[in-house]
Design a protein around this motif. Structure first.
Motif, PDB file in Angstrom:
ATOM      1  N   LEU A 535      -7.496   2.473  -7.689  1.00  0.00           N
ATOM      2  CA  LEU A 535      -6.425   2.073  -6.774  1.00  0.00           C
ATOM      3  C   LEU A 535      -5.032   2.112  -7.404  1.00  0.00           C
ATOM      4  N   LYS A 536      -4.911   2.654  -8.589  1.00  0.00           N
ATOM      5  CA  LYS A 536      -3.604   2.694  -9.256  1.00  0.00           C
ATOM      6  C   LYS A 536      -2.566   3.383  -8.371  1.00  0.00           C
ATOM      7  N   GLY A 537      -1.384   2.776  -8.292  1.00  0.00           N
ATOM      8  CA  GLY A 537      -0.298   3.340  -7.507  1.00  0.00           C
ATOM      9  C   GLY A 537      -0.419   3.125  -6.007  1.00  0.00           C
ATOM     10  N   SER A 538      -1.412   2.327  -5.580  1.00  0.00           N
ATOM     11  CA  SER A 538      -1.687   2.192  -4.142  1.00  0.00           C
ATOM     12  C   SER A 538      -1.256   0.844  -3.571  1.00  0.00           C
ATOM     13  N   ARG A 539      -0.538   0.038  -4.328  1.00  0.00           N
ATOM     14  CA  ARG A 539      -0.219  -1.323  -3.863  1.00  0.00           C
ATOM     15  C   ARG A 539       0.521  -1.303  -2.527  1.00  0.00           C
ATOM     16  N   THR A 540       1.610  -0.583  -2.431  1.00  0.00           N
ATOM     17  CA  THR A 540       2.411  -0.568  -1.201  1.00  0.00           C
ATOM     18  C   THR A 540       1.683   0.175  -0.085  1.00  0.00           C
ATOM     19  N   ALA A 606      -8.118   3.906  13.171  1.00  0.00           N
ATOM     20  CA  ALA A 606      -6.657   3.792  13.085  1.00  0.00           C
ATOM     21  C   ALA A 606      -6.036   5.125  12.692  1.00  0.00           C
ATOM     22  N   ASN A 607      -4.888   5.468  13.341  1.00  0.00           N
ATOM     23  CA  ASN A 607      -4.259   6.769  13.042  1.00  0.00           C
ATOM     24  C   ASN A 607      -2.804   6.654  12.620  1.00  0.00           C
ATOM     25  N   PHE A 608      -2.243   5.448  12.512  1.00  0.00           N
ATOM     26  CA  PHE A 608      -0.933   5.198  11.906  1.00  0.00           C
ATOM     27  C   PHE A 608       0.156   6.124  12.449  1.00  0.00           C
ATOM     28  N   PRO A 609       0.525   5.982  13.736  1.00  0.00           N
ATOM     29  CA  PRO A 609       1.551   6.848  14.316  1.00  0.00           C
ATOM     30  C   PRO A 609       2.845   6.801  13.503  1.00  0.00           C
ATOM     31  N   GLU A 610       3.457   7.935  13.358  1.00  0.00           N
ATOM     32  CA  GLU A 610       4.664   8.019  12.532  1.00  0.00           C
ATOM     33  C   GLU A 610       5.775   7.136  13.081  1.00  0.00           C
ATOM     34  N   SER A 611       5.887   7.034  14.410  1.00  0.00           N
ATOM     35  CA  SER A 611       6.930   6.185  14.995  1.00  0.00           C
ATOM     36  C   SER A 611       6.719   4.726  14.614  1.00  0.00           C
ATOM     37  N   GLU A 612       5.450   4.281  14.565  1.00  0.00           N
ATOM     38  CA  GLU A 612       5.160   2.899  14.182  1.00  0.00           C
ATOM     39  C   GLU A 612       5.421   2.684  12.692  1.00  0.00           C
ATOM     40  N   LEU A 613       5.108   3.687  11.891  1.00  0.00           N
ATOM     41  CA  LEU A 613       5.384   3.585  10.460  1.00  0.00           C
ATOM     42  C   LEU A 613       6.882   3.459  10.213  1.00  0.00           C
ATOM     43  N   ASN A 614       7.690   4.211  10.942  1.00  0.00           N
ATOM     44  CA  ASN A 614       9.143   4.132  10.763  1.00  0.00           C
ATOM     45  C   ASN A 614       9.671   2.742  11.122  1.00  0.00           C
ATOM     46  N   LYS A 615       9.116   2.146  12.183  1.00  0.00           N
ATOM     47  CA  LYS A 615       9.538   0.784  12.544  1.00  0.00           C
ATOM     48  C   LYS A 615       9.119  -0.214  11.467  1.00  0.00           C
ATOM     49  N   TYR A 616       7.906  -0.033  10.962  1.00  0.00           N
ATOM     50  CA  TYR A 616       7.420  -0.904   9.892  1.00  0.00           C
ATOM     51  C   TYR A 616       8.327  -0.810   8.670  1.00  0.00           C
ATOM     52  N   LYS A 617       8.693   0.407   8.312  1.00  0.00           N
ATOM     53  CA  LYS A 617       9.558   0.583   7.145  1.00  0.00           C
ATOM     54  C   LYS A 617      10.909  -0.090   7.354  1.00  0.00           C
ATOM     55  N   ALA A 618      11.472   0.059   8.549  1.00  0.00           N
ATOM     56  CA  ALA A 618      12.763  -0.576   8.832  1.00  0.00           C
ATOM     57  C   ALA A 618      12.667  -2.087   8.744  1.00  0.00           C
ATOM     58  N   ARG A 620      10.409  -3.903   7.017  1.00  0.00           N
ATOM     59  CA  ARG A 620      10.187  -4.319   5.631  1.00  0.00           C
ATOM     60  C   ARG A 620      11.454  -4.208   4.811  1.00  0.00           C
ATOM     61  N   LEU A 621      12.217  -3.143   5.018  1.00  0.00           N
ATOM     62  CA  LEU A 621      13.465  -2.992   4.276  1.00  0.00           C
ATOM     63  C   LEU A 621      14.447  -4.101   4.642  1.00  0.00           C
ATOM     64  N   TYR A 663       9.486   1.961  -2.840  1.00  0.00           N
ATOM     65  CA  TYR A 663       8.099   2.238  -2.464  1.00  0.00           C
ATOM     66  C   TYR A 663       7.962   2.304  -0.947  1.00  0.00           C
ATOM     67  N   VAL A 664       8.580   1.362  -0.243  1.00  0.00           N
ATOM     68  CA  VAL A 664       8.489   1.346   1.219  1.00  0.00           C
ATOM     69  C   VAL A 664       9.160   2.579   1.805  1.00  0.00           C
ATOM     70  N   GLN A 665      10.332   2.921   1.292  1.00  0.00           N
ATOM     71  CA  GLN A 665      11.069   4.061   1.816  1.00  0.00           C
ATOM     72  C   GLN A 665      10.285   5.367   1.650  1.00  0.00           C
ATOM     73  N   SER A 666       9.470   5.444   0.606  1.00  0.00           N
ATOM     74  CA  SER A 666       8.748   6.694   0.319  1.00  0.00           C
ATOM     75  C   SER A 666       7.445   6.833   1.093  1.00  0.00           C
TER      76      SER A 666
END
Length: 916
Positions: A535-540, A606-618, A620-621, A663-666
């Protein structure tokens, strides 16, 4: 009250104490001076000769009791120069009476989970404790004593002043609360709803002790109070005790002063701006609305909730989905007199506040008629689910009845449900069109730097006339009582290992079927996978994957998933990280199987829609950016990084705020899909449930839902062994923050299976965990340096690894004194030790708190999860109880001297250095 039920339904961590009420039929003679007034759906009102209202909401299914004394006085009753007086009296009453000078300490000794709160309309004092007639009578005696005998001494006022000021400064650290206060002050021209409950600093600091006593004598009287008892108790004996203690208090001869100030109709929009250092931009809009008992309030409140709902609401779609804001929020304040509605959007630094505010206003005022029947039904179902959870939980019900009493009559709690059930879409649209208009609006903007359309005048309803013939619905009767002893919990729990087909592994289960009011059930599903190397590098990535599971699958959108959970009356919360995922579930028993079916489908598909990921990132930031200016977040992070020995790519590493943001931004959709595909699967699974459900059905559902899933990589726990750390001390500058935070931690080599654990567990309670502790009495009570000072002991069940932490919020000018006082107390404990009386009182209190915890279904469910992993049962809990009972002061003090090393603590202080 309306929107509060919705938020309760969405908070999976909210702990319900569910049961069935006793029949309201009185089968015993009422004590002299007591009259039965009315009864609605298991809640019965009595009236004493001095005017005290008493509400009984008995529930035999849970062995705990809640008492809530509500005084119908809040900040709205304060006059010029008296702001903050109601809240200050809340603090002063805990200072006690001549016969009991330290109420909080006495509560702690008896294992009472007690507190008090002050709002615009009321002040209340409440306690929940393991059902016990002696404890109940003792707490009722205290309520009767403090109603007429509160000391309100000048010395106590001076000592408490720093604590109250510290609480005030804590609020001043929050951009949201500062903006809210500023907006309310601008929105209300005359009414006291425009003033903060905490009060003006000048009024609080210069309060006249005689005026404070006069305020107490005027409002803290039986004819202005409502005493609520819920949970498990003997009705006849309790009513007799209440009559004996409270009828001795004479009905006051004074008349309460009339309230004749009415807020005029607002004649034009207003805008306020708050600029402070730190935090993220906020834009908001506030509107005047009717009182909660006004029939217009219900449709208006539901419409307001629908506009701000996430992710179905128009505000979310127009702001968050269009990248103008990171989150939105709406709220209708249900108050005794005409109140307010609030809409809010939080932004990232690079978003345009003016564009967001314009869109916010246009959505609220110009697009509210676009609400559909589906929108209304969704909010209605969420509200009714929340109402059912509150009604099923004795402690929550007592709090809700307190709020309804403050807004006019406790029966409003049931009446509001009836209104919600019958409201029509055209009523909602009419209410929104009537009240959400520009000339009724106050805008607010927080920067870390026009046709007339007047709303009608709102009136305070005649609640007595409104509810004169109200009877409520047919009341349902009893659930059986449940014995929460460790032996009975073990005896009643089915512990099994389910072998999955196709060598997919096993599911360890702990199933505790038991009667609950409303047939509620709490459940938890835990799935674990991987090891620290793989799991190395997988925290975020792992944390984001767990957070976004319910945001979409191959078949369902996020909204469809939420709607299905609402339909199932289920509160479901997914959480986890790189090493596994947890799912907390609360629903009705018959719906547990279909809810579990949907949960397992989400975990697999689960398929993690990109639009939902972008909202999540915003989002968290935004959270990370806000934390960068908060003293507590900065101090905690600095100390955590000092104590953390792991390299950057390890899942146990503690990143900086900047690293977390990077990490979140990437994060990318491909990252989450790849992580999910590689690690999610069957293999190491635990499931626990407590409440009303059929065990065989659930076991079959688990096998069915997991059938055909791939096997996950073998799980290996990420160990966190003890390591010595050189003591260091850090100071972090937090400019423009009125509050400061101090924390210090000592790593220890200890496991909870070792003989030293139980005496150190008690020692921590005596040092700083309770309201009778050494640190509390010295730092808060005697010195008045902190609103909240505590010590915390964390001991691993897996390996000899532990930590002892002390923390306190305070004013930055008191940092040096605070640290000195803490060190003095640690030195005193080492030199003199704890007395035998302290130890025995601490043992008694801890045993009561442990008994109270075992009466809570959510706690039982989560504890079984831990015990399944550790191969323990509640015999372990009984073992801790037995070890506690045998402790002596000599044993406790010996362990303290062995482990407590004041010079070995590392510390961090977050504070405005210009105020040091």
């Amino acid at each position: 009250m309306l929107t509060a039920f919705k938020s309760v339904a969405k908070q999976a961590h909210y702990l319900s104490l569910i049961g069935i009420f006793l029949s309201p039929t009185i089968v015993y003679a009422l004590p002299a001076g007591v009259e039965q007034i009315t009864s609605v759906e298991g809640v019965t009102e009595y009236r004493l000769k001095n005017g005290l209202k008493v509400l009984f909401a008995p529930d035999a299914s849970r062995p705990n009791t809640t008492v809530n004394m509500t005084y119908l006085v809040g900040s709205r009753h304060e006059n010029y120069g008296q702001t903050g007086m109601a809240h200050l009296l809340e603090h002063m009453l805990f200072r006690g009476t001549p016969s009991m000078p330290n109420a909080l300490g006495e509560f702690s000794k008896r294992g009472l989970a007690a507190n008090g709160t002050t709002s615009l309309d009321r002040t209340n004092y409440y306690a929940t404790f393991a059902a016990n007639p002696e404890t109940l009578n003792w707490y009722l005696d205290w309520q009767a004593d403090v109603m007429v005998n509160a000391s309100i001494a000048k010395a106590d006022l001076d000592a408490e002043m720093t604590v109250v000021r510290n609480e005030m400064e804590r609020g001043e650290n929050s951009p949201f609360r500062v903006l809210m206060q500023t907006m309310q002050s601008a929105a209300y021209q005359w009414h006291n709803y425009g003033k903060s409950t905490i009060g003006a600093r000048s009024d609080v600091e210069q309060v006249d002790i005689e005026q404070l006593r006069a305020f107490y004598r005027l409002y803290y009287q039986p004819d202005n109070a409502v005493l609520i008892v819920s949970g498990q108790f003997d009705e006849e004996q309790t009513l007799a005790h209440i009559a004996k203690q409270f009828n001795a208090i004479p009905k006051p001869e004074r008349e309460l002063p009339p309230e004749y100030t009415e807020e005029p109709v607002q004649h034009g929009s207003k805008t306020v701006m708050v600029r402070r250092q730190g935090g993220s931009p906020i834009v908001a809009a506030q509107y005047h609305i009717p009182a909660e008992a006004d029939p217009q309030f219900t449709p208006l409140s539901l419409g307001i909730s629908a506009l701000g709902d996430t992710p179905s609401g128009l505000l979310y779609k127009n702001l968050v989905e269009k990248n103008l804001a990171t989150s939105v929020f709406s709220y209708a304040a249900g108050l005794r007199q005409p109140g307010y509605a609030l809409f809010l959007a939080e932004l990232k630094d690079d978003m345009d506040p003016q564009q967001a505010l314009t869109t916010l206003n246009q959505t609220i005022e110009e697009q509210n008629q676009a609400l559909s029947q589906e929108d209304l039904d969704r909010i209605r179902n969420q509200w009714l689910n929340g109402w059912s959870q509150t009604y099923a939980d004795p402690a929550s019900l007592a709090a809700a009845l307190s709020e309804s009493a403050a807004t006019g009559d406790w029966r409003l709690f049931f009446w509001a449900r009836d209104q919600v059930e019958s409201v029509q879409l055209d009523q909602v649209k009419t209410a929104l069109k009537t009240w959400l208009v520009a000339d009724n609006r106050t805008n607010g903007i927080y920067e870390p730097t026009s046709a007339l359309a007047r709303a009608p005048k709102a009136n305070t309803p005649n609640v007595a006339a409104l509810l004169s013939d109200y009877k409520g619905k047919t009341h349902q009767n009893l659930a059986d009582a449940f014995d929460p002893s460790p032996n009975n919990i073990d005896h009643s729990t089915q512990r099994e290992i389910i072998e999955l087909d196709d060598q997919l592994g096993i599911v360890r289960v702990a199933l505790l079927p038991k009667p609950t009011r409303g047939d509620r059930v709490h459940a938890n599903l835990a799935i674990r996978f991987g090891d620290p190397d793989s799991l190395k590098g997988s925290r975020t990535i792992g944390s984001a994957t767990a957070s976004l599971l319910a945001h979409g699958t191959k078949k369902y959108s996020r909204q469809q998933i939420e709607d299905r959970f609402t339909e199932l009356q289920a509160s479901v919360f997914f959480s986890g990280g790189p090493n596994g995922v947890n799912v907390d579930i609360e629903t009705v028993g018959n719906n547990l199987a279909p809810t579990l079916d949907l949960v397992l489908e989400i975990l697999r598909e689960a398929n993690f829609p990109e639009s939902e990921l972008n909202k999540y990132k915003a989002q968290r930031l935004t959270q990370i950016n806000n934390a960068k200016a908060e003293p507590s977040a900065l101090a905690n992070l600095t100390l955590s990084r000092h104590l953390n020995p792991w390299p950057k790519d390890d899942i146990r590493y503690t990143p900086t705020f900047e690293e977390s943001a990077q990490y979140v931004q990437s994060l990318s959709q491909a990252d989450l899909l790849a992580f999910h595909e590689r690690f999610y699967g069957a293999g190491d699974i635990r499931f626990s449930a407590t409440g009303s459900f059929d065990s065989e059905t659930i076991k079959q559902q688990l096998k069915k839902g997991l059938k055909g899933w791939k096997r996950a990589p073998d799980y290996k726990r990420a160990a966190d062994p003890y390591h010595a750390v050189k003591a260091e001390h850090f100071t972090i500058n937090t400019p423009d923050k009125a509050n400061a935070f101090y924390i210090e931690t000592l790593p220890l080599k200890l496991q909870d299976s070792e003989p030293d654990f139980v005496p150190l567990y008690l020692a921590n309670y005596l040092l700083g965990q309770s309201e009778t502790s050494r640190l509390w009495n010295r730092v808060r009570v005697s010195e008045g340096l902190s609103y909240d000072v505590r010590s915390r002991l964390q001991v691993s069940s897996y390996e000899p690894s532990a930590s002892w932490t002390i923390y306190a919020i305070h004013a930055p000018e008191n940092s040096a004194k605070l640290q000195a006082v803490i060190q003095e107390e640690l030195a005193t404990v080492l030199k003199e030790g704890f007395s035998e009386q302290e130890v025995q009182e601490g043992i008694h209190a801890l045993l009561r708190y442990r008994q109270l915890a075992r009466s809570n279904d959510a706690v039982l469910t989560s504890t079984w999860q831990s015990y399944l992993d550790l191969e323990r049962t509640f015999a372990w809990s009984a073992h801790i109880d037995e070890a506690l009972q045998k402790l002596t002061a000599k044993e406790v003090n010996a362990v303290v001297k062995k482990y407590l090393q004041p010079t070995a603590f590392s510390s961090a202080l977050g504070a405005d250095q210009s105020k040091q």
